[in-house]
Design an enzyme around this catalytic site. Structure first.
Site, short mmCIF file in Angstrom:
data_model
loop_
_atom_site.label_atom_id
_atom_site.label_comp_id
_atom_site.label_asym_id
_atom_site.label_seq_id
_atom_site.Cartn_x
_atom_site.Cartn_y
_atom_site.Cartn_z
N THR A 34 -5.03 23.80 45.16
CA THR A 34 -5.57 22.86 46.14
C THR A 34 -5.19 23.36 47.52
O THR A 34 -4.00 23.51 47.83
CB THR A 34 -5.00 21.45 45.90
OG1 THR A 34 -5.28 21.04 44.57
CG2 THR A 34 -5.64 20.46 46.87
N LYS A 146 0.41 25.74 38.06
CA LYS A 146 -0.42 24.54 38.27
C LYS A 146 -1.60 24.63 37.30
O LYS A 146 -2.74 24.88 37.67
CB LYS A 146 -0.90 24.47 39.72
CG LYS A 146 -1.32 23.06 40.14
CD LYS A 146 -1.47 22.97 41.64
CE LYS A 146 -1.72 21.53 42.07
NZ LYS A 146 -1.87 21.42 43.54
N GLU A 179 10.15 16.42 40.60
CA GLU A 179 9.21 16.41 41.71
C GLU A 179 8.75 14.98 41.93
O GLU A 179 9.24 14.06 41.27
CB GLU A 179 7.99 17.30 41.39
CG GLU A 179 7.30 16.94 40.08
CD GLU A 179 6.36 18.04 39.56
OE1 GLU A 179 6.41 19.15 40.11
OE2 GLU A 179 5.62 17.77 38.61
#
Length: 275
Positions: A34, A146, A179
Protein backbone atom coordinates in the site's frame (compact mmCIF):
# COMPACT_ATOMS: atom_id res chain seq x y z
CA UNK A 1 -11.78 11.10 -5.63
CA UNK A 2 -14.46 9.05 -3.83
CA UNK A 3 -14.39 5.33 -3.09
CA UNK A 4 -16.99 4.86 -5.83
CA UNK A 5 -14.42 6.23 -8.29
CA UNK A 6 -11.85 3.57 -7.38
CA UNK A 7 -10.22 2.10 -10.49
CA UNK A 8 -8.52 -1.27 -10.85
CA UNK A 9 -6.00 -2.49 -13.43
CA UNK A 10 -5.13 -6.19 -13.87
CA UNK A 11 -1.90 -6.92 -15.72
CA UNK A 12 -1.96 -3.41 -17.15
CA UNK A 13 -5.58 -3.45 -18.36
CA UNK A 14 -8.34 -1.34 -16.80
CA UNK A 15 -11.24 -3.36 -15.35
CA UNK A 16 -9.94 -6.68 -16.65
CA UNK A 17 -11.43 -9.64 -14.76
CA UNK A 18 -9.32 -11.90 -12.56
CA UNK A 19 -9.48 -15.65 -13.25
CA UNK A 20 -11.69 -17.16 -10.50
CA UNK A 21 -9.07 -19.92 -10.11
CA UNK A 22 -6.28 -17.41 -9.47
CA UNK A 23 -4.31 -18.63 -6.46
CA UNK A 24 -4.62 -15.22 -4.84
CA UNK A 25 -8.36 -15.88 -4.61
CA UNK A 26 -8.29 -19.60 -3.87
CA UNK A 27 -5.43 -19.68 -1.36
CA UNK A 28 -4.33 -16.13 -0.60
CA UNK A 29 -1.15 -17.03 -2.46
CA UNK A 30 0.39 -13.61 -2.93
CA UNK A 31 1.31 -10.34 -1.30
CA UNK A 32 0.66 -6.61 -1.63
CA UNK A 33 1.94 -3.12 -0.90
CA UNK A 34 0.00 0.00 0.00
CA UNK A 35 1.69 3.18 -1.22
CA UNK A 36 0.96 6.85 -0.68
CA UNK A 37 0.75 9.25 -3.61
CA UNK A 38 2.18 12.67 -2.76
CA UNK A 39 1.87 15.44 -5.36
CA UNK A 40 1.73 12.94 -8.20
CA UNK A 41 4.60 10.71 -7.04
CA UNK A 42 4.78 7.46 -5.05
CA UNK A 43 6.53 7.96 -1.73
CA UNK A 44 9.38 5.46 -1.19
CA UNK A 45 8.55 3.59 -4.39
CA UNK A 46 11.88 1.76 -4.59
CA UNK A 47 11.50 0.55 -0.99
CA UNK A 48 8.01 -0.80 -1.76
CA UNK A 49 9.30 -2.63 -4.84
CA UNK A 50 12.23 -4.02 -2.84
CA UNK A 51 9.91 -5.41 -0.16
CA UNK A 52 7.62 -6.98 -2.77
CA UNK A 53 10.63 -8.53 -4.48
CA UNK A 54 11.92 -9.97 -1.20
CA UNK A 55 8.46 -11.21 -0.19
CA UNK A 56 7.77 -12.93 -3.50
CA UNK A 57 11.11 -14.72 -3.29
CA UNK A 58 10.25 -15.94 0.22
CA UNK A 59 6.90 -17.21 -1.05
CA UNK A 60 8.62 -19.05 -3.90
CA UNK A 61 7.60 -17.09 -7.00
CA UNK A 62 10.49 -14.68 -7.65
CA UNK A 63 9.32 -11.38 -9.12
CA UNK A 64 10.77 -8.01 -9.94
CA UNK A 65 8.98 -4.96 -11.35
CA UNK A 66 9.04 -4.81 -15.13
CA UNK A 67 9.80 -1.57 -16.94
CA UNK A 68 6.18 -1.53 -18.14
CA UNK A 69 4.85 -1.84 -14.58
CA UNK A 70 7.13 0.89 -13.26
CA UNK A 71 6.03 3.17 -16.09
CA UNK A 72 2.36 2.45 -15.44
CA UNK A 73 2.63 3.01 -11.68
CA UNK A 74 4.41 6.34 -12.16
CA UNK A 75 1.93 7.42 -14.83
CA UNK A 76 -1.08 6.58 -12.65
CA UNK A 77 0.43 8.46 -9.72
CA UNK A 78 0.82 11.57 -11.88
CA UNK A 79 -2.95 11.64 -12.36
CA UNK A 80 -3.48 12.13 -8.60
CA UNK A 81 -2.54 14.99 -6.29
CA UNK A 82 -2.79 12.59 -3.38
CA UNK A 83 -4.17 9.12 -2.82
CA UNK A 84 -3.40 5.48 -2.15
CA UNK A 85 -2.00 3.11 -4.78
CA UNK A 86 -2.18 -0.58 -3.92
CA UNK A 87 -0.11 -3.11 -5.85
CA UNK A 88 -1.14 -6.74 -5.36
CA UNK A 89 0.75 -9.76 -6.68
CA UNK A 90 -0.46 -13.36 -6.88
CA UNK A 91 1.19 -16.53 -8.10
CA UNK A 92 -1.46 -16.61 -10.84
CA UNK A 93 -3.58 -19.53 -11.98
CA UNK A 94 -2.44 -23.14 -11.90
CA UNK A 95 -1.71 -26.17 -9.79
CA UNK A 96 -4.11 -28.71 -8.31
CA UNK A 97 -4.90 -28.22 -4.66
CA UNK A 98 -2.37 -26.46 -2.46
CA UNK A 99 0.62 -27.57 -4.49
CA UNK A 100 2.03 -24.65 -6.45
CA UNK A 101 2.86 -25.04 -10.16
CA UNK A 102 6.52 -25.13 -11.13
CA UNK A 103 5.92 -22.35 -13.65
CA UNK A 104 3.61 -19.45 -12.92
CA UNK A 105 2.37 -16.31 -14.63
CA UNK A 106 2.17 -13.73 -11.89
CA UNK A 107 -0.96 -11.59 -11.69
CA UNK A 108 -0.41 -7.88 -10.98
CA UNK A 109 -3.34 -5.82 -9.72
CA UNK A 110 -3.22 -2.05 -9.23
CA UNK A 111 -5.94 -0.03 -7.54
CA UNK A 112 -6.14 3.64 -6.63
CA UNK A 113 -8.30 4.92 -3.77
CA UNK A 114 -8.45 8.12 -1.71
CA UNK A 115 -6.66 8.42 1.62
CA UNK A 116 -9.22 8.48 4.48
CA UNK A 117 -9.90 12.11 5.34
CA UNK A 118 -9.71 11.56 9.11
CA UNK A 119 -6.02 10.59 8.96
CA UNK A 120 -5.01 14.26 8.90
CA UNK A 121 -6.85 15.02 12.15
CA UNK A 122 -5.36 11.88 13.70
CA UNK A 123 -1.89 13.23 12.89
CA UNK A 124 -2.69 16.46 14.73
CA UNK A 125 -4.35 14.99 17.83
CA UNK A 126 -3.01 11.45 18.15
CA UNK A 127 -5.15 8.36 18.72
CA UNK A 128 -5.88 5.76 21.41
CA UNK A 129 -5.51 1.97 21.23
CA UNK A 130 -7.22 -0.83 23.10
CA UNK A 131 -6.09 -4.44 23.27
CA UNK A 132 -7.74 -6.81 20.81
CA UNK A 133 -9.11 -10.10 22.18
CA UNK A 134 -7.66 -11.76 19.05
CA UNK A 135 -3.97 -12.59 19.04
CA UNK A 136 -1.67 -13.09 16.07
CA UNK A 137 -0.42 -16.58 15.34
CA UNK A 138 3.32 -17.17 15.09
CA UNK A 139 4.78 -18.35 11.79
CA UNK A 140 8.43 -17.36 11.20
CA UNK A 141 8.27 -18.38 7.53
CA UNK A 142 5.65 -15.68 6.90
CA UNK A 143 6.68 -13.11 9.51
CA UNK A 144 7.28 -9.67 8.05
CA UNK A 145 5.62 -10.37 4.69
CA UNK A 146 2.49 -8.40 3.80
CA UNK A 147 0.88 -11.52 2.33
CA UNK A 148 -2.73 -11.92 1.21
CA UNK A 149 -3.78 -14.11 4.15
CA UNK A 150 -5.22 -11.29 6.23
CA UNK A 151 -8.05 -13.16 8.00
CA UNK A 152 -6.56 -12.39 11.42
CA UNK A 153 -6.80 -8.68 10.64
CA UNK A 154 -10.33 -9.15 9.26
CA UNK A 155 -11.37 -10.78 12.54
CA UNK A 156 -9.66 -8.06 14.57
CA UNK A 157 -11.37 -5.29 12.60
CA UNK A 158 -14.73 -7.08 12.84
CA UNK A 159 -14.84 -6.36 16.57
CA UNK A 160 -16.51 -3.07 17.55
CA UNK A 161 -14.09 -0.55 19.01
CA UNK A 162 -15.19 1.01 22.30
CA UNK A 163 -15.94 4.73 22.27
CA UNK A 164 -12.84 6.96 22.35
CA UNK A 165 -10.55 4.30 20.84
CA UNK A 166 -9.49 4.43 17.19
CA UNK A 167 -7.56 1.17 16.68
CA UNK A 168 -6.61 -2.14 18.22
CA UNK A 169 -3.37 -3.10 19.94
CA UNK A 170 -2.52 -6.64 18.83
CA UNK A 171 -0.49 -9.17 20.83
CA UNK A 172 1.00 -12.48 19.77
CA UNK A 173 0.45 -15.82 21.50
CA UNK A 174 3.21 -15.06 24.03
CA UNK A 175 1.56 -11.76 25.04
CA UNK A 176 4.26 -9.75 23.33
CA UNK A 177 3.14 -6.61 21.50
CA UNK A 178 3.09 -7.24 17.74
CA UNK A 179 1.52 -4.17 16.12
CA UNK A 180 -1.75 -2.31 15.84
CA UNK A 181 -4.35 -3.68 13.43
CA UNK A 182 -3.11 -1.26 10.76
CA UNK A 183 0.40 -0.13 11.67
CA UNK A 184 3.76 -0.79 13.28
CA UNK A 185 4.48 0.56 16.75
CA UNK A 186 7.41 2.31 18.47
CA UNK A 187 7.92 2.78 22.21
CA UNK A 188 10.12 5.42 23.83
CA UNK A 189 11.89 4.96 27.17
CA UNK A 190 14.19 7.85 27.96
CA UNK A 191 16.63 8.09 25.04
CA UNK A 192 15.92 4.62 23.68
CA UNK A 193 13.31 3.84 21.04
CA UNK A 194 12.11 0.24 20.77
CA UNK A 195 9.95 -1.40 18.11
CA UNK A 196 8.61 -4.98 18.27
CA UNK A 197 10.75 -7.52 16.46
CA UNK A 198 9.08 -9.10 13.41
CA UNK A 199 10.71 -12.53 13.63
CA UNK A 200 7.59 -14.61 14.39
CA UNK A 201 4.54 -12.53 13.43
CA UNK A 202 3.49 -9.14 12.13
CA UNK A 203 4.34 -7.03 9.09
CA UNK A 204 7.67 -5.29 8.52
CA UNK A 205 6.23 -2.09 7.06
CA UNK A 206 8.04 0.13 4.59
CA UNK A 207 7.28 3.17 6.74
CA UNK A 208 8.64 1.37 9.81
CA UNK A 209 11.89 0.89 7.90
CA UNK A 210 12.04 4.52 6.72
CA UNK A 211 11.35 5.87 10.21
CA UNK A 212 14.07 3.67 11.70
CA UNK A 213 16.56 5.01 9.13
CA UNK A 214 15.49 8.61 9.84
CA UNK A 215 15.74 8.17 13.61
CA UNK A 216 19.21 6.63 13.36
CA UNK A 217 20.31 9.41 11.01
CA UNK A 218 19.03 11.97 13.54
CA UNK A 219 21.12 10.35 16.29
CA UNK A 220 18.46 8.37 18.15
CA UNK A 221 19.04 4.89 19.56
CA UNK A 222 16.62 2.38 17.98
CA UNK A 223 16.28 -1.31 18.80
CA UNK A 224 13.94 -4.07 17.58
CA UNK A 225 13.13 -6.67 20.24
CA UNK A 226 10.20 -8.46 21.89
CA UNK A 227 8.07 -6.13 24.04
CA UNK A 228 5.94 -7.90 26.68
CA UNK A 229 2.56 -6.24 27.23
CA UNK A 230 3.26 -5.96 30.98
CA UNK A 231 6.21 -3.65 30.21
CA UNK A 232 3.97 -0.92 28.76
CA UNK A 233 4.26 1.03 32.00
CA UNK A 234 7.97 1.61 31.30
CA UNK A 235 7.41 3.88 28.32
CA UNK A 236 6.76 7.61 28.19
CA UNK A 237 5.81 7.89 24.50
CA UNK A 238 4.31 5.60 21.87
CA UNK A 239 3.81 6.22 18.16
CA UNK A 240 2.68 4.19 15.16
CA UNK A 241 3.66 4.17 11.48
CA UNK A 242 2.29 3.06 8.13
CA UNK A 243 2.55 4.31 4.58
CA UNK A 244 -0.73 6.23 4.60
CA UNK A 245 -0.92 7.75 8.10
CA UNK A 246 2.83 8.40 8.24
CA UNK A 247 3.53 8.83 11.96
CA UNK A 248 0.76 9.02 14.58
CA UNK A 249 1.31 9.74 18.25
CA UNK A 250 -0.51 7.42 20.66
CA UNK A 251 -2.34 9.04 23.57
CA UNK A 252 -3.48 5.91 25.40
CA UNK A 253 -3.09 2.14 25.22
CA UNK A 254 -5.82 0.59 27.37
CA UNK A 255 -5.37 2.36 30.74
CA UNK A 256 -1.80 3.45 30.06
CA UNK A 257 -1.37 7.15 29.20
CA UNK A 258 1.42 8.63 27.09
CA UNK A 259 2.61 12.07 26.08
CA UNK A 260 3.67 12.92 22.53
CA UNK A 261 7.39 12.57 21.84
CA UNK A 262 9.02 15.86 20.90
CA UNK A 263 10.72 14.34 17.83
CA UNK A 264 7.77 12.78 15.97
CA UNK A 265 6.87 16.10 14.36
CA UNK A 266 10.53 16.51 13.33
CA UNK A 267 10.69 13.05 11.70
CA UNK A 268 7.33 13.63 10.02
CA UNK A 269 8.72 16.75 8.39
CA UNK A 270 12.01 15.11 7.39
CA UNK A 271 10.17 12.29 5.59
CA UNK A 272 7.46 14.63 4.22
CA UNK A 273 4.66 12.69 5.92
CA UNK A 274 2.41 15.57 6.99
CA UNK A 275 -1.17 15.17 5.71
Amino acid sequence: MSEKETKVWVNGELNRHIDPLDRGLTYGDGLFATMRIVEGKIAFLSAHFARLTQGSTRLGFPWSPSEALVTQVKHLAKTQVTGCLKLLLTRGTGGRGYGAPQMCEITEVISITPIPTHYASWQRSGISLISSPIKLSQQPRLAGIKHLNRLEQVLIKSETLPTDYQDWLVLDGLNNIAESSMANLFFVEGKQIVTPSISHSGVAGVMREQVIYALLEAGYDVEARPIPYLQLCRYQHVFMTNSLVGILDINNVDDFHFTHANFTHEIRQILQLTL
